[in-house]
Scaffold this motif. Structure first.
Motif, PDB file in Angstrom:
ATOM      1  N   GLU A 281      -6.995   1.469  -2.211  1.00  0.00           N
ATOM      2  CA  GLU A 281      -8.012   1.453  -1.158  1.00  0.00           C
ATOM      3  C   GLU A 281      -8.498   2.870  -0.832  1.00  0.00           C
ATOM      4  O   GLU A 281      -9.699   3.142  -0.821  1.00  0.00           O
ATOM      5  N   VAL A 282      -7.555   3.763  -0.558  1.00  0.00           N
ATOM      6  CA  VAL A 282      -7.930   5.131  -0.203  1.00  0.00           C
ATOM      7  C   VAL A 282      -8.581   5.819  -1.403  1.00  0.00           C
ATOM      8  O   VAL A 282      -9.587   6.522  -1.265  1.00  0.00           O
TER       9      VAL A 282
ATOM     10  N   ARG B 294      -4.425  12.291  12.842  1.00  0.00           N
ATOM     11  CA  ARG B 294      -3.017  11.856  12.868  1.00  0.00           C
ATOM     12  C   ARG B 294      -2.231  12.544  11.763  1.00  0.00           C
ATOM     13  O   ARG B 294      -2.557  12.375  10.576  1.00  0.00           O
ATOM     14  N   PRO B 295      -1.198  13.260  12.109  1.00  0.00           N
ATOM     15  CA  PRO B 295      -0.425  13.939  11.073  1.00  0.00           C
ATOM     16  C   PRO B 295       0.271  12.981  10.120  1.00  0.00           C
ATOM     17  O   PRO B 295       0.641  13.376   9.014  1.00  0.00           O
ATOM     18  N   THR B 296       0.450  11.716  10.538  1.00  0.00           N
ATOM     19  CA  THR B 296       1.143  10.764   9.668  1.00  0.00           C
ATOM     20  C   THR B 296       0.179   9.960   8.802  1.00  0.00           C
ATOM     21  O   THR B 296       0.611   9.087   8.051  1.00  0.00           O
TER      22      THR B 296
ATOM     23  N   ARG C 133      -1.655  13.427   4.773  1.00  0.00           N
ATOM     24  CA  ARG C 133      -0.662  13.681   3.714  1.00  0.00           C
ATOM     25  C   ARG C 133      -1.348  14.284   2.485  1.00  0.00           C
ATOM     26  O   ARG C 133      -0.847  15.251   1.887  1.00  0.00           O
TER      27      ARG C 133
ATOM     28  N   THR D 261      -0.699  10.952  -5.604  1.00  0.00           N
ATOM     29  CA  THR D 261      -1.035   9.546  -5.847  1.00  0.00           C
ATOM     30  C   THR D 261      -1.296   8.854  -4.522  1.00  0.00           C
ATOM     31  O   THR D 261      -0.570   9.064  -3.548  1.00  0.00           O
ATOM     32  N   THR D 262      -2.339   8.050  -4.502  1.00  0.00           N
ATOM     33  CA  THR D 262      -2.587   7.277  -3.292  1.00  0.00           C
ATOM     34  C   THR D 262      -2.853   5.828  -3.667  1.00  0.00           C
ATOM     35  O   THR D 262      -2.869   5.472  -4.846  1.00  0.00           O
ATOM     36  N   ASP D 263      -3.053   4.993  -2.666  1.00  0.00           N
ATOM     37  CA  ASP D 263      -3.215   3.568  -2.953  1.00  0.00           C
ATOM     38  C   ASP D 263      -4.662   3.284  -3.374  1.00  0.00           C
ATOM     39  O   ASP D 263      -5.560   4.096  -3.146  1.00  0.00           O
TER      40      ASP D 263
ATOM     41  N   VAL E 271      -2.356  17.935   3.033  1.00  0.00           N
ATOM     42  CA  VAL E 271      -1.251  18.893   2.962  1.00  0.00           C
ATOM     43  C   VAL E 271      -0.784  19.103   1.517  1.00  0.00           C
ATOM     44  O   VAL E 271      -0.529  20.229   1.095  1.00  0.00           O
TER      45      VAL E 271
ATOM     46  N   SER F  65       5.393  15.536   7.164  1.00  0.00           N
ATOM     47  CA  SER F  65       4.823  14.464   7.960  1.00  0.00           C
ATOM     48  C   SER F  65       4.171  13.403   7.075  1.00  0.00           C
ATOM     49  O   SER F  65       3.451  13.729   6.140  1.00  0.00           O
ATOM     50  N   ALA F  66       4.444  12.176   7.364  1.00  0.00           N
ATOM     51  CA  ALA F  66       3.807  11.054   6.664  1.00  0.00           C
ATOM     52  C   ALA F  66       4.179   9.787   7.414  1.00  0.00           C
ATOM     53  O   ALA F  66       5.042   9.803   8.303  1.00  0.00           O
ATOM     54  N   ASP F  67       3.545   8.723   7.046  1.00  0.00           N
ATOM     55  CA  ASP F  67       3.863   7.437   7.658  1.00  0.00           C
ATOM     56  C   ASP F  67       5.309   7.065   7.312  1.00  0.00           C
ATOM     57  O   ASP F  67       5.699   7.132   6.140  1.00  0.00           O
TER      58      ASP F  67
ATOM     59  N   LEU G   6       2.371   1.777  -3.353  1.00  0.00           N
ATOM     60  CA  LEU G   6       1.379   2.209  -4.340  1.00  0.00           C
ATOM     61  C   LEU G   6       0.993   3.678  -4.171  1.00  0.00           C
ATOM     62  O   LEU G   6       0.306   4.246  -5.009  1.00  0.00           O
ATOM     63  N   ARG G   7       1.417   4.288  -3.070  1.00  0.00           N
ATOM     64  CA  ARG G   7       1.191   5.723  -2.867  1.00  0.00           C
ATOM     65  C   ARG G   7       2.296   6.559  -3.515  1.00  0.00           C
ATOM     66  O   ARG G   7       2.214   7.780  -3.524  1.00  0.00           O
TER      67      ARG G   7
ATOM     68  N   GLU H 145      -2.547   8.882   5.818  1.00  0.00           N
ATOM     69  CA  GLU H 145      -2.578   9.127   4.385  1.00  0.00           C
ATOM     70  C   GLU H 145      -3.497  10.308   4.067  1.00  0.00           C
ATOM     71  O   GLU H 145      -3.197  11.114   3.179  1.00  0.00           O
TER      72      GLU H 145
ATOM     73  N   GLU I 176      -6.969  -0.707  13.397  1.00  0.00           N
ATOM     74  CA  GLU I 176      -5.866   0.226  13.646  1.00  0.00           C
ATOM     75  C   GLU I 176      -5.207   0.635  12.319  1.00  0.00           C
ATOM     76  O   GLU I 176      -4.861   1.790  12.112  1.00  0.00           O
ATOM     77  N   ARG I 177      -5.059  -0.323  11.421  1.00  0.00           N
ATOM     78  CA  ARG I 177      -4.458  -0.002  10.122  1.00  0.00           C
ATOM     79  C   ARG I 177      -5.310   1.008   9.358  1.00  0.00           C
ATOM     80  O   ARG I 177      -4.793   1.988   8.808  1.00  0.00           O
TER      81      ARG I 177
ATOM     82  N   ARG J 171       0.840  -1.210   0.000  1.00  0.00           N
ATOM     83  CA  ARG J 171       0.000   0.000   0.000  1.00  0.00           C
ATOM     84  C   ARG J 171       0.867   1.249   0.000  1.00  0.00           C
ATOM     85  O   ARG J 171       0.583   2.212  -0.710  1.00  0.00           O
TER      86      ARG J 171
ATOM     87  N   ALA K  78      -4.546   5.091   8.395  1.00  0.00           N
ATOM     88  CA  ALA K  78      -4.593   5.639   7.035  1.00  0.00           C
ATOM     89  C   ALA K  78      -5.596   6.777   6.897  1.00  0.00           C
ATOM     90  O   ALA K  78      -5.356   7.746   6.188  1.00  0.00           O
TER      91      ALA K  78
END
Lengths: 417, 313
Positions: free
Chosen positions: B61-62, B39-41, B46, B57-59, B49, A357-359, A59-60, B43, B29-30, A56, B34
């Motif tokens: 699912e999102v 949560r600043p982290t 992100r 680009t995102t995955d 911002v 900031s990001a994962d 893929l981002r 998806e 939790e996953r 995932r 996302a």
């Protein structure tokens, strides 16, 4: 002795530096760097829980396409295809997947630890770049072989130490390096959970396949799966590798046939005087994942999502007060004791700009792709991977033997099992 | 999402249940990691911002979640909108209990909202904000979607009987308890005096309840609830509570919010188009008035004093 010197010295003792081809000169990539606009075709070996999660994140990253999935456990195919959103080609044998290596650029490897080296070496041999989940490999010899293969191949290898890309980690390490919390001597790191670490199995015959983490044949236990992240951070902060380890642990919570310990406590000593203490227990969650970095001037606390700075109280550094004799003092109702009660106040949060900031796993995946496109070395390269994997292997040896294991004496060290 | 989740399931042993629950909660939790805009982290953070500056680009699912959300915006004529982050913030409902913003603040936040300004390109799976300040807020879908995913994980583990709940407002049922036609979910009126208004038997389906009074503030004798009407930028006028039973939690969550905005009079066409069951509980007149759309009679309870009103056909 810094990390690079230790790497060289250790390899001499273990397998012979020249045999590894570790001359310090990096081989030139045989394949041209990927143009920024080009698609990165990614194969995945091991689309289990971690593998799917990393997919995932990949893929981002713009231009990444998951072009192949490989697993010996076929239910993973449907799960993996759900992540990719398409009928991604699947393979049950990674060698079959690599026969079509010309249709891939890189491979994400998220298999059980004992398979890492085989899969990494196979992919490099097929001319592919590798993002390899941590730990690098299962034995010292395998770690050496991976480093050698990476250097001879000219391909990129990035190890799955994603916290190297966490902005709050990077800022903390940078500020610690500038001396903001004085001299750092001790790092106390925890990964505590209240869970038996066991996955449900649809059939008893699948126990070792699914719960591979619980068996010595495939797993380095808690130190490999959890502690290697903390080891990597300590290496990063101390800018060297540990030279000895001692540890203990047991199967005290879950006497269910598992072989790996369900709690460990390990001490790693660093050549310049630093110490890493790592604890992992599985019967209490309060501490969670946290790292306390102790310096003479303060403490840094790092977690999976943020970080905080704490500063030591100022102490008298002169017998004669210099600034109060002329100006007098101002009386206030404040009270400051010097008792040994723990500090329970707030810390100063590490501020991360929103645009950074990001994962960490996404940032790690993006950095890997950038390294392919820009022909640059990954930050979490094979050296980083080797430097946490080898102490992890030897740390496990220390736990099992009950003895202090001195890494400088490599004679007789042949396996992490 | 910042809510509490609970899961009940039937398993052969307590140990097995513990392992299955761990997998399901890890999936929740996953999803939260996302989708949470707290949560600043995440998806979503992100995207919030970076998307004003260009395509992100995102995955899959999102991206598909956003695409389905945008499609519902179109189908509901803007009654549902995933881009209300700035309005929610200005009205003080992001973390607090709400506040009255100035008219200038509302005007500004409205200019920074609107699904029309959310550009989605399927070929690149990219998200782009065509209006500066646009802010995704997936709180009207995240909980239900997380429950769907956790239910899927449980099903893949062979679980055939489970009830998953999020914050007591969203439930996803897997199968039914032994000997029952479904998991019993009680819908209560927000008015303490009136109590239970319906008892649902949920079988392989999802139920979400939404209402403006879940969180509100009072000013000059008027209540302002946390559900905003995307078309006006103000909290919805109605104080009705809406329950939706749908095939999955994502749909029941999003439609519960949508129907609070649309109201009982405007909801039936969309509800019937999407094949969901809806119960409106309107307490404006004291005793709850119920408006039902394909709500099975066997889910009724006798305690309700006012006669139930069938929705117009």
């Amino acid at each position: 002795m810094n990390r690079r010197e230790f790497l060289h010295g250790m390899s001499r003792g273990a397998a012979g530096l020249s045999a590894l081809g570790m001359t310090g000169a990096w081989a030139s990539p045989a394949r041209a760097a990927v143009a920024p606009s080009d698609q990165i075709r990614l194969g995945v070996i091991g689309p289990g829980n971690r593998g799917k999660d990393m997919m995932r994140h990949f893929l981002r990253v713009p231009g990444v396409h998951v072009a192949a999935l490989c697993d010996i456990y076929e239910p993973r195919f449907a799960e993996g295809r759900r992540v990719t959103g398409e009928s991604t080609p699947v393979y049950t044998d990674y060698r079959r997947m690599l026969e079509g290596a010309h249709e891939l650029d890189a491979v994400l490897i998220a298999t059980p630890l004992d398979r890492h080296a085989e899969h990494v070496l196979g992919c490099l041999d097929a001319g592919l770049h590798v993002y390899g989940e941590k730990a690098m490999a299962f034995t010292v010899e395998e770690c050496d072989a991976v480093v050698r293969a990476v250097r001879n191949s000219g391909r990129r290898y990035q190890v799955g130490h994603q916290y190297r890309y966490a902005p709050w980690y990077r800022q903390a390490v940078e500020r610690i390096g500038r001396g903001e919390i004085g001299k750092v001597t001790h790092i106390y790191a925890y990964w505590h959970r209240n869970f038996n670490w066991r996955r449900p199995i649809p059939d008893p015959s699948l126990e070792r396949l699914i719960n591979w983490r619980l068996y010595h044949e495939y797993s380095g236990g808690l130190l490999a799966e959890l502690g290697s992240h903390h080891l990597d951070l300590a290496n990063w902060i101390f800018d060297e590798m540990p030279h000895s380890a001692q540890g203990s642990g047991g199967i005290d919570f879950y006497k269910d046939g598992r072989e790996v310990l369900d709690n460990i406590q390990v001490l790693f000593d660093y050549p310049s005087g630093g110490t890493l203490f790592f604890s992992s227990i599985t019967g209490n969650h309060r501490a969670g994942f946290q790292i306390q970095i102790y310096g003479t001037g303060g403490t840094v606390e790092l977690t999976l999502q943020d970080g905080f700075f704490y500063y030591e109280p100022k102490r008298a550094n002169s017998a004669v007060p210099s600034d109060s004799t002329d100006e007098g003092v101002v009386t206030t109702p404040s009270l400051s004791t010097s008792s040994d009660m723990p500090y329970r106040g707030p810390g100063l949060p590490i501020e991360v700009p929103a645009e950074e900031s990001a994962d960490p796993s996404f940032l790690s995946a993006k950095a890997f792709v950038d390294s392919l496109r820009q022909e640059s070395r990954p930050f979490a390269d094979e050296e980083v991977g080797w430097s946490s994997a080898v102490p992890m292997i030897l740390g496990n040896q220390a736990i099992r033997s009950g003895n202090r294991v001195d890494f400088r004496d490599m004679a007789g060290v042949s396996s992490g099992s | 999402m910042g809510t509490s989740f609970e899961i009940r399931l039937y398993a052969e042993s307590s140990d097995l249940a513990t392992q299955q629950l761990a997998l399901a909660f890890a999936e929740i939790e996953r999803v939260e990691a996302a989708l949470s805009h707290y949560r600043p982290t995440s998806e979503i953070s992100r995207i919030n911002v970076a998307a004003p500056s260009g395509p992100v680009t995102t995955d899959p699912e999102v991206f598909s979640l956003l695409a389905r959300g945008r499609a519902l915006s179109v189908r509901s004529d803007g009654a549902f909108d995933l881009t209300l982050g700035q309005l929610v913030k200005k009205w003080g409902f992001l973390r607090g209990e709400g506040r009255m913003p100035s008219s200038v603040e509302i005007l500004e936040a409205r200019s920074q909202s609107g699904w029309q300004h959310l550009e989605l390109r399927p070929s690149e799976r990219s998200v782009r904000f065509l209006r500066a300040g646009l802010t995704l807020d997936l709180s009207s879908v995240g909980k239900g979607y997380a429950l769907d995913r956790a239910a899927s994980v449980l099903r893949s583990q062979g679980v055939v009987t489970a009830l998953l709940g999020g914050g007591q407002s969203s439930y996803v049922a897997v199968g039914s308890p032994p000997g029952e036609s479904g998991w019993l979910v009680t819908i209560s009126s927000t008015s303490e005096d009136e109590g239970v208004v319906s008892q649902v038997r949920l079988h392989d389906a999802a139920l979400s309840t939404s209402g403006a009074l879940g969180k509100f503030f009072e000013l000059d004798g008027r209540r302002y609830g946390h559900i905003l009407d995307p078309r006006t930028g103000w909290p919805v006028e109605t104080l009705a509570q809406v329950s939706v039973v749908a095939s999955d939690g994502e749909l029941s969550d999003t439609l519960a919010t949508t129907f609070v905005v649309l109201g009982a009079d405007s909801a039936p066409p969309l509800a019937r188009e999407l094949g969901v069951r809806v119960l409106f509980v309107d307490e404006a007149g004291g005793a709850p008035g119920l408006t039902k759309i394909d709500w099975p009679p066997e889910w009724a309870v006798e305690r309700v004093r006012s006669p139930a009103v069938e929705s117009p056909q």
